[in-house]
Scaffold this active site. Structure first.
Site, mmCIF file in Angstrom:
data_model
loop_
_atom_site.group_PDB
_atom_site.id
_atom_site.type_symbol
_atom_site.label_atom_id
_atom_site.label_comp_id
_atom_site.label_asym_id
_atom_site.label_seq_id
_atom_site.Cartn_x
_atom_site.Cartn_y
_atom_site.Cartn_z
ATOM 1 N N GLY A 1 77.795 29.533 48.536
ATOM 2 C CA GLY A 1 77.935 28.408 49.463
ATOM 3 C C GLY A 1 77.427 28.757 50.847
ATOM 4 O O GLY A 1 78.014 29.599 51.531
ATOM 5 N N TYR B 1 79.833 23.898 31.200
ATOM 6 C CA TYR B 1 80.637 22.728 31.538
ATOM 7 C C TYR B 1 81.427 22.381 30.292
ATOM 8 O O TYR B 1 80.839 22.247 29.205
ATOM 9 C CB TYR B 1 79.754 21.530 31.899
ATOM 10 C CG TYR B 1 79.344 21.432 33.352
ATOM 11 C CD1 TYR B 1 80.211 21.793 34.381
ATOM 12 C CD2 TYR B 1 78.091 20.934 33.700
ATOM 13 C CE1 TYR B 1 79.832 21.677 35.715
ATOM 14 C CE2 TYR B 1 77.705 20.813 35.031
ATOM 15 C CZ TYR B 1 78.581 21.189 36.027
ATOM 16 O OH TYR B 1 78.209 21.067 37.343
ATOM 17 N N HIS C 1 81.251 24.532 45.095
ATOM 18 C CA HIS C 1 80.160 23.774 44.478
ATOM 19 C C HIS C 1 79.170 23.281 45.547
ATOM 20 O O HIS C 1 78.660 22.163 45.485
ATOM 21 C CB HIS C 1 80.741 22.578 43.708
ATOM 22 C CG HIS C 1 80.019 22.250 42.431
ATOM 23 N ND1 HIS C 1 80.481 22.611 41.199
ATOM 24 C CD2 HIS C 1 78.866 21.575 42.196
ATOM 25 C CE1 HIS C 1 79.661 22.170 40.260
ATOM 26 N NE2 HIS C 1 78.661 21.543 40.842
ATOM 27 N N ASP D 1 85.563 23.697 38.821
ATOM 28 C CA ASP D 1 85.853 22.729 39.889
ATOM 29 C C ASP D 1 85.253 21.352 39.632
ATOM 30 O O ASP D 1 85.060 20.568 40.555
ATOM 31 C CB ASP D 1 85.386 23.274 41.251
ATOM 32 C CG ASP D 1 83.895 23.607 41.285
ATOM 33 O OD1 ASP D 1 83.195 23.315 40.294
ATOM 34 O OD2 ASP D 1 83.434 24.157 42.296
ATOM 35 N N ALA E 1 72.133 25.608 39.217
ATOM 36 C CA ALA E 1 72.076 24.284 39.851
ATOM 37 C C ALA E 1 71.171 23.389 39.014
ATOM 38 O O ALA E 1 70.122 23.825 38.532
ATOM 39 C CB ALA E 1 71.564 24.400 41.282
HETATM 40 C C1 LIG Z 1 71.658 20.026 43.313
HETATM 41 C C2 LIG Z 1 72.761 20.934 42.889
HETATM 42 C C3 LIG Z 1 73.120 20.976 41.559
HETATM 43 C C4 LIG Z 1 74.137 21.824 41.139
HETATM 44 N N1 LIG Z 1 74.436 21.881 39.807
HETATM 45 C C5 LIG Z 1 75.403 22.724 39.383
HETATM 46 C C6 LIG Z 1 75.690 22.836 38.007
HETATM 47 O O1 LIG Z 1 75.065 22.193 37.169
HETATM 48 N N2 LIG Z 1 76.691 23.672 37.645
HETATM 49 C C7 LIG Z 1 77.404 24.417 38.552
HETATM 50 O O2 LIG Z 1 78.307 25.159 38.173
HETATM 51 N N3 LIG Z 1 77.120 24.356 39.861
HETATM 52 C C8 LIG Z 1 76.142 23.537 40.296
HETATM 53 N N4 LIG Z 1 75.846 23.485 41.630
HETATM 54 C C9 LIG Z 1 76.567 24.368 42.576
HETATM 55 C C10 LIG Z 1 75.835 25.709 42.770
HETATM 56 O O3 LIG Z 1 75.940 26.530 41.639
HETATM 57 C C11 LIG Z 1 76.440 26.499 43.944
HETATM 58 O O4 LIG Z 1 77.824 26.588 43.774
HETATM 59 C C12 LIG Z 1 76.125 25.880 45.301
HETATM 60 O O5 LIG Z 1 74.858 25.271 45.301
HETATM 61 C C13 LIG Z 1 76.160 26.964 46.363
HETATM 62 O O6 LIG Z 1 75.890 26.438 47.605
HETATM 63 P P1 LIG Z 1 74.440 26.510 48.313
HETATM 64 O O7 LIG Z 1 73.629 25.424 47.694
HETATM 65 O O8 LIG Z 1 74.766 26.252 49.739
HETATM 66 O O9 LIG Z 1 73.865 27.882 48.067
HETATM 67 C C14 LIG Z 1 74.829 22.639 42.081
HETATM 68 C C15 LIG Z 1 74.465 22.593 43.421
HETATM 69 C C16 LIG Z 1 73.442 21.753 43.835
HETATM 70 C C17 LIG Z 1 73.066 21.737 45.286
#
Ligand SMILES: Cc1cc2nc3c(=O)[nH]c(=O)nc-3n(C[C@H](O)[C@H](O)[C@H](O)COP(=O)(O)O)c2cc1C
Ligand code: HEM
Length: 463
Positions: A387, A240, A352, A268, A179
């Protein structure tokens, strides 16, 4: 400022951040948040918009010296510095008021602690879901639809929650989901995650949009190795695919050459979802002139390549060499089968964190669909989910329906925001104690003993 305000067009675009003037005429086309945001603010002081959603080193790492044009009038710069100082004071006061880290009992309490520190905009950036956030909310309530079926009269005095994640040993069946922008919450940002993972034996997913560079994070891993940290840290680098493929190649090559253990290809984000809270921050409300499009909502920022497709996999596999690739952001059985047929090591069922397509199915429901419709598929390719996972019981439900492990995104961002490295360790300990407790109460002592006979789906719950 008067001079700056004349550079207010896409082809002549200056902005001011904290008293410094930048020429972003060329940069805005590649801006990950979209070029419209910057063009709409061309010729303006964007400090207040910029600061809460961009970590401190963003300008230095993305712009070159030639793009720094000078300073604005010292009086106006002083105003901006004053605002910055006020914010620093506010954060310190909030940190001083936090309860000691060892008193935090759940991930929800960790969220509350972090949100007492974050500015409103940074809080919204972490929390944001797409559109009405139905999917973000459903990610949590999906687990309410199932129940665990404990077995009794079994010796559970000795329990091990160890397993493998992305082919690597892991102390728990969870990992740090990649994230972005950890620096928004804490000055050590992603390095807190690296240290916390190394000290607890979790796999760390590194976001392609991390605020610390990949090099910084890999250097920290190497430093921790010399420090004789208790575990060999395993890293999964999240990819990415950028429109400028050469940028992606440089990053993947570095990750591979420096020995990350897995690549997570995010599938996604061909375009970014519409998160109204962050779109509002962007300061663009759209254009109502006849024939105009809806600004950032329909724009494809040049950063994410909207053309990314299955045919790109041979390219990425060539770059990856022997390193396994997991496809992140999968929702349907059909796409899991395609991933298997393309020789990928696994899929991460994910939406995501509800930030992309609102109303998309939850990963837990996708997992149950695979379990019901094509259980053999779970033997042919490794499946992970993420998630809304906040409790040890959520983890065990996912494992019961066939997941090999689960990712947590926001909880680790919040944990490091509130308490830095100690927060990450505490979050892992909370999950560890909940997982071990639930295993004992379920009557199992090893992760491979959990299966679908230990869970059932009750009537659908509508909220
Ligand atoms: C602030 C934020 C930034 C994120 N950035 C990315 C990212 O850069 N790349 C990615 O594949 N997923 C990203 N995600 C998705 C997370 O990898 C993950 O799929 C998601 O946060 C899971 O849900 P949860 O926050 O309820 O645990 C991001 C999620 C959040 C909340
Ligand atoms: C010229 C200076 C700027 C630089 C170097 C810059 C850099 C970046 C970077 C690296 C990201 C990626 C973070 C991620 O993927 O999560 C990003 C995202 C973003 N930027 Fe900027 N930015 C600049 C100016 C601005 C301005 C002026 C605004 C608004 C007024 C803005 C609004 C945003 C938003 C809203 C995002 C988040 C996109 C999303 O995840 O939804 N940026 N920026």
């Amino acid at each position: 400022m008067e001079e700056v305000s004349r550079h207010n067009l896409a082809h002549d675009c200056w902005i001011v951040v904290d008293g410094k003037v930048y020429d972003v005429t060329h940069f805005h086309k590649n801006h990950p948040g979209g070029s419209a945001i910057i063009v709409a603010n061309a010729g303006k002081d964007v400090s207040e918009l910029f600061r809460p959603i961009h970590p401190p080193k963003t300008l230095e790492t993305n712009l070159v010296e030639d793009q720094f044009m000078g300073f604005i009038d010292p009086k106006e710069a002083a105003k901006s510095r004053e605002n910055l100082a006020k914010e620093v004071d506010r954060i310190q006061t909030a940190r001083d008021a936090l309860m000691p880290v060892e008193r935090v009992l759940s991930l929800d309490e960790m969220q509350a602690a972090a949100e007492s520190i974050l500015s409103d905009r940074s809080r919204d950036y972490y929390a944001a879901g797409a559109l009405d956030s139905y999917t973000r909310e459903a990610n949590r309530t999906a687990f309410h639809k199932c129940r665990l079926l404990p077995r009794v009269m079994r010796d559970v005095s000795s329990v091990s929650p160890q397993t493998t994640i992305f082919g690597q040993p892991s102390a728990l069946p969870i990992y740090i989901s990649p994230a972005s922008n950890a620096l928004l919450g804490h000055p050590e940002g992603e390095l807190n995650l690296t240290r916390g993972a190394a000290r607890t034996g979790l796999v760390q997913g590194i976001s392609a949009a991390s605020s610390f560079s990949l090099t910084d994070i890999l250097d920290e891993r190497d430093r921790l190795k010399e420090d004789e940290s208790p575990y060999d840290l395993a890293l999964a680098y999240q990819v990415y695919v950028q429109t400028e493929r050469s940028r992606t190649e440089v990053l993947v090559k570095e990750a591979v050459e420096r020995g990350v253990q897995a690549l997570l290809l995010t599938a996604d984000t061909n375009v970014l979802g519409c998160r109204e809270t962050t779109d509002r921050i962007k300061g663009v409300t759209g254009n109502v002139s006849p024939g105009a499009r809806m600004g950032p909502f329909t724009e494809y920022p040049a950063y994410h390549d909207a053309k990314q497709c299955w045919a790109d996999l041979p390219w990425l596999k060539r770059l990856a060499g022997d390193i396994p690739i997991y496809l992140k952001g999968v929702c349907t059985i059909e796409d899991v089968r395609l991933a298997r047929d393309h020789g990928l090591a696994g899929c991460i069922l994910s939406n995501h964190g509800g930030r992309q397509l609102d109303q998309a199915r939850t990963a837990f429901d996708s997992l149950r669909a695979i379990h019901d419709e094509d259980p053999e598929l779970l033997k042919q390719i490794d499946i992970y989910i993420d998630g809304g996972i906040r409790r040890g019981t959520d983890v065990l439900l996912a494992l019961a329906y066939g997941a090999k492990g689960v990712g947590l995104g926001r909880p680790f961002l919040w944990a490091q925001t509130a308490y830095g490295e100690q927060g990450v360790i505490r979050a892992v300990r909370i999950m560890e104690s909940e997982i071990v407790m639930a295993m004992r109460l379920l009557g199992i002592t090893r992760i491979d003993q959990i299966n679908a006979s230990m869970a059932e789906c009750i009537q659908e719950v509508w909220r």
